[in-house]
Enzyme design. Structure first.
Site, PDB file in Angstrom:
ATOM      1  CG  ASN A 185       1.605  26.579 -24.211  1.00 43.08           C
ATOM      2  OD1 ASN A 185       0.987  27.284 -25.008  1.00 43.08           O
ATOM      3  ND2 ASN A 185       1.064  26.157 -23.086  1.00 43.08           N
ATOM      4  CG  HIS A 205       3.334  22.095 -12.495  1.00 44.60           C
ATOM      5  ND1 HIS A 205       2.800  22.344 -11.252  1.00 44.60           N
ATOM      6  CD2 HIS A 205       2.468  22.644 -13.364  1.00 44.60           C
ATOM      7  CE1 HIS A 205       1.665  23.019 -11.385  1.00 44.60           C
ATOM      8  NE2 HIS A 205       1.440  23.207 -12.668  1.00 44.60           N
ATOM      9  NE  ARG A 264      -0.283  20.788 -14.918  1.00 45.19           N
ATOM     10  CZ  ARG A 264      -0.899  19.935 -14.087  1.00 45.19           C
ATOM     11  NH1 ARG A 264      -0.912  18.643 -14.339  1.00 45.19           N
ATOM     12  NH2 ARG A 264      -1.502  20.394 -12.996  1.00 45.19           N
ATOM     13  CB  SER A 303       4.039  28.728 -20.338  1.00 45.48           C
ATOM     14  OG  SER A 303       4.143  30.125 -20.276  1.00 45.48           O
TER      15      SER A 303
HETATM   16  N1  LIG Z   1       2.614  26.463 -13.506  1.00 40.70           N
HETATM   17  C1  LIG Z   1       1.410  26.619 -12.998  1.00 40.70           C
HETATM   18  O1  LIG Z   1       1.174  26.482 -11.804  1.00 40.70           O
HETATM   19  C2  LIG Z   1       0.265  26.974 -13.884  1.00 40.70           C
HETATM   20  C3  LIG Z   1      -0.979  27.249 -13.323  1.00 40.70           C
HETATM   21  C4  LIG Z   1      -2.022  27.578 -14.155  1.00 40.70           C
HETATM   22  C5  LIG Z   1      -1.809  27.649 -15.540  1.00 40.70           C
HETATM   23  N2  LIG Z   1      -0.595  27.391 -16.062  1.00 40.70           N
HETATM   24  C6  LIG Z   1      -0.333  27.519 -17.495  1.00 40.70           C
HETATM   25  O2  LIG Z   1      -0.201  28.913 -17.796  1.00 40.70           O
HETATM   26  C7  LIG Z   1      -0.571  29.137 -19.164  1.00 40.70           C
HETATM   27  C8  LIG Z   1      -1.579  30.261 -19.266  1.00 40.70           C
HETATM   28  O3  LIG Z   1      -2.796  29.881 -18.679  1.00 40.70           O
HETATM   29  P1  LIG Z   1      -4.051  30.864 -18.749  1.00 40.70           P
HETATM   30  O4  LIG Z   1      -5.160  30.170 -18.096  1.00 40.70           O
HETATM   31  O5  LIG Z   1      -3.653  32.217 -18.282  1.00 40.70           O
HETATM   32  O6  LIG Z   1      -4.321  30.901 -20.326  1.00 40.70           O
HETATM   33  P2  LIG Z   1      -5.080  32.046 -21.144  1.00 40.70           P
HETATM   34  O7  LIG Z   1      -5.367  31.503 -22.492  1.00 40.70           O
HETATM   35  O8  LIG Z   1      -6.204  32.579 -20.341  1.00 40.70           O
HETATM   36  O9  LIG Z   1      -3.982  33.198 -21.225  1.00 40.70           O
HETATM   37  C9  LIG Z   1      -2.796  33.045 -21.921  1.00 40.70           C
HETATM   38  C10 LIG Z   1      -2.357  34.404 -22.403  1.00 40.70           C
HETATM   39  O10 LIG Z   1      -1.139  34.215 -23.123  1.00 40.70           O
HETATM   40  C11 LIG Z   1      -1.186  35.095 -24.218  1.00 40.70           C
HETATM   41  N3  LIG Z   1      -0.257  34.696 -25.248  1.00 40.70           N
HETATM   42  C12 LIG Z   1      -0.385  33.749 -26.201  1.00 40.70           C
HETATM   43  N4  LIG Z   1       0.687  33.744 -26.988  1.00 40.70           N
HETATM   44  C13 LIG Z   1       1.522  34.697 -26.528  1.00 40.70           C
HETATM   45  C14 LIG Z   1       2.783  35.168 -26.928  1.00 40.70           C
HETATM   46  N5  LIG Z   1       3.424  34.661 -27.980  1.00 40.70           N
HETATM   47  N6  LIG Z   1       3.345  36.175 -26.217  1.00 40.70           N
HETATM   48  C15 LIG Z   1       2.701  36.697 -25.137  1.00 40.70           C
HETATM   49  N7  LIG Z   1       1.501  36.296 -24.730  1.00 40.70           N
HETATM   50  C16 LIG Z   1       0.912  35.301 -25.409  1.00 40.70           C
HETATM   51  C17 LIG Z   1      -2.638  35.050 -24.683  1.00 40.70           C
HETATM   52  O11 LIG Z   1      -2.946  36.165 -25.518  1.00 40.70           O
HETATM   53  C18 LIG Z   1      -3.363  35.055 -23.361  1.00 40.70           C
HETATM   54  O12 LIG Z   1      -3.669  36.365 -22.946  1.00 40.70           O
HETATM   55  C19 LIG Z   1      -1.087  27.793 -19.655  1.00 40.70           C
HETATM   56  O13 LIG Z   1      -0.063  27.124 -20.350  1.00 40.70           O
HETATM   57  C20 LIG Z   1      -1.434  27.056 -18.374  1.00 40.70           C
HETATM   58  O14 LIG Z   1      -1.424  25.665 -18.551  1.00 40.70           O
HETATM   59  C21 LIG Z   1       0.443  27.050 -15.256  1.00 40.70           C
HETATM   60  O1  LIG Z   2      -3.607  21.994 -14.525  1.00 40.41           O
HETATM   61  C1  LIG Z   2      -3.395  22.863 -15.357  1.00 40.41           C
HETATM   62  O2  LIG Z   2      -3.525  22.665 -16.565  1.00 40.41           O
HETATM   63  C2  LIG Z   2      -2.994  24.239 -14.921  1.00 40.41           C
HETATM   64  C3  LIG Z   2      -2.041  24.242 -13.774  1.00 40.41           C
HETATM   65  O3  LIG Z   2      -0.870  23.587 -14.060  1.00 40.41           O
HETATM   66  C4  LIG Z   2      -2.688  23.728 -12.514  1.00 40.41           C
HETATM   67  O4  LIG Z   2      -2.058  22.912 -11.837  1.00 40.41           O
HETATM   68  O5  LIG Z   2      -3.788  24.192 -12.176  1.00 40.41           O
END
Ligand SMILES: NC(=O)c1ccc[n+]([C@@H]2O[C@H](COP(=O)([O-])OP(=O)(O)OC[C@H]3O[C@@H](n4cnc5c(N)ncnc54)[C@H](O)[C@@H]3O)[C@@H](O)[C@H]2O)c1
Ligand SMILES: O=C(O)C[C@H](O)C(=O)O
Length: 370
Positions: free
Chosen positions: A137, A220, A130, A161
């Site tokens: 990010n 996380h 991550r 994020s």
């Molecule tokens: N905390 C958690 O439990 C958890 C779980 C899953 C994913 N995540 C994180 O969430 C994030 C998104 O994951 P995802 O699978 O949806 O990715 P993704 O690439 O499918 O979607 C990300 C979205 O963010 C948008 N984006 C990019 N720059 C932007 C900006 N400046 N302003 C607004 N939107 C913007 C993109 O256009 C896209 O639609 C990743 O960093 C991922 O690691 C966290």
């Molecule tokens: O593992 C990842 O990169 C996305 C998210 O934080 C998860 O736990 O699934």
């Protein structure tokens, strides 16, 4: 063409429906931007999703549209938010959905929001941690949080994020710089690891996951994810092998998903069919995000005893941020609970978690202070 007007007029009609910021002005040939606050049909909270067109953003938008506590739902992204909004807005649930596209509409997306959920940014690919997402990010989160300071400084912020262990400190520094920081309102979303922990423990113990509660503390990412198996409800006792298996599976659940999806992708579709995994829709991640957002909204409403784990500014350890159980109320976090008694296995895990967390937190703070 006569009946439907010219292309600009058609676009104007669609845009006005999707986005209150674009309204066709009488006598003008194209689109003109005007300022307009979204209005909700039903009482409830105003929620913005930043990154709403992404893998988590889309199912998150759908589930928040179904949440009866939400009256207005703003969907913001730098791409594709009109299509997502068009789709979601057809659902016959109470929340009014509005679209916001691109940086110039960020502030309009945020004005008046009670809760801002941020899943914007790049996700991991196999082989990445991550923390490898930090360089892209960090800047995205900074920009979005600057918008929050200007437009809805009192909103509760749910930061999804990655790397959450650094993006939450980044958000805190942005808010501090603007003089709007309220640690009670900034929460890193770690609900997904709790959801996984409940499921995996239930599988091992032969229980219904809905009846299992596993506190997961720390952060996380990897070893910073520390499930407290000694505090599982209902009380369970695990063999050393079960403890190792469960701890490792909970810590590596995210990596497991990234890798399995990638293997499936390499199989390709059948014949000429498009592989659905190309879209990277992340349904359980969105489920967890909504479970957490719903808890925040119930807290805002004044419900009693709304308790979840989250990564927050904390004095539970010597670190400035730490994930533990928090009680949510009308102004965000009402109470942060101590870790409770840990066994030797967990004490060792805690030391490892704190070492990595300290570095991730410092990295986030330095990004803004540099
Ligand atoms: N905390 C958690 O439990 C958890 C779980 C899953 C994913 N995540 C994180 O969430 C994030 C998104 O994951 P995802 O699978 O949806 O990715 P993704 O690439 O499918 O979607 C990300 C979205 O963010 C948008 N984006 C990019 N720059 C932007 C900006 N400046 N302003 C607004 N939107 C913007 C993109 O256009 C896209 O639609 C990743 O960093 C991922 O690691 C966290
Ligand atoms: O593992 C990842 O990169 C996305 C998210 O934080 C998860 O736990 O699934």
């Amino acid at each position: 063409m006569q009946a439907n007007g010219n292309a600009n007029q058609r676009i104007a009609r669609i845009s006005a429906h999707l986005n209150p910021n674009y309204l066709k002005m009488e006598g003008s040939s194209g689109l003109q931007q005007v300022s307009c606050r979204a209005k909700g049909g039903a009482p409830g909270f105003k929620v913005a999703i930043l990154g709403a067109a992404g893998g988590i953003g889309q199912p998150l938008a759908m589930l928040m549209k179904m949440n009866p506590l939400v009256s207005v739902l703003h969907l913001y992204d730098v791409v594709n938010s009109p299509g997502v909004t068009a789709d979601i807005s057809h659902m016959d649930t109470g929340a009014v959905v509005r679209c916001f596209l691109g940086q110039s509409q960020l502030e309009d997306a945020l004005i008046g929001m009670d809760l801002v959920i941020i899943p914007a940014g790049v996700p991991r690919k196999p082989g990445m941690t991550r923390d490898d997402l930090f360089n892209i990010n960090a800047g995205i989160v900074k920009t979005l949080c600057e918008g929050i300071t200007k437009c809805c400084p009192n909103a509760i912020v749910n930061l999804i994020s990655n790397p959450v262990n650094s993006t939450v400190p980044i958000a805190a520094e942005v808010f501090k710089k603007a003089g709007t920081y309220d640690p009670k309102r900034l929460l890193g979303v770690t609900m997904l690891v709790v959801v996984r922990a409940n499921t995996f423990v239930a599988e091992v113990m032969g229980l219904d996951p809905r009846e299992v509660e596993v506190p997961v503390v720390g952060g996380h990412a990897g070893v910073t994810i520390l499930p407290l198996l000694s505090q599982v409800k209902p009380p369970c006792s695990f063999t050393p092998e079960e403890t190792d298996y469960l701890t490792s599976r909970i810590q590596n659940g995210g990596t497991e998903v990234v890798e399995v999806k990638d293997i499936c992708k390499s199989w390709g579709g059948i014949g000429n069919t498009i592989n659905a995994l190309d879209s990277h829709i992340k349904i359980p991640q969105a489920y967890a995000a909504v479970k957490f957002a719903d808890a925040c909204l119930r807290g805002l409403r004044g419900d009693a005893s709304v308790i979840q784990c989250a990564f927050v500014a904390s004095q539970v350890t010597e670190l400035p941020f730490f994930a533990s159980k928090v009680r949510l109320g009308r102004t965000g976090i009402d109470e942060i609970y101590p870790l409770g008694p840990l066994n030797e296995y967990e004490r060792v895990g805690l030391e490892k978690a704190k070492k990595e967390l300290a570095e991730s937190i410092q990295k986030g703070v330095s990004f803004i202070k540099k």
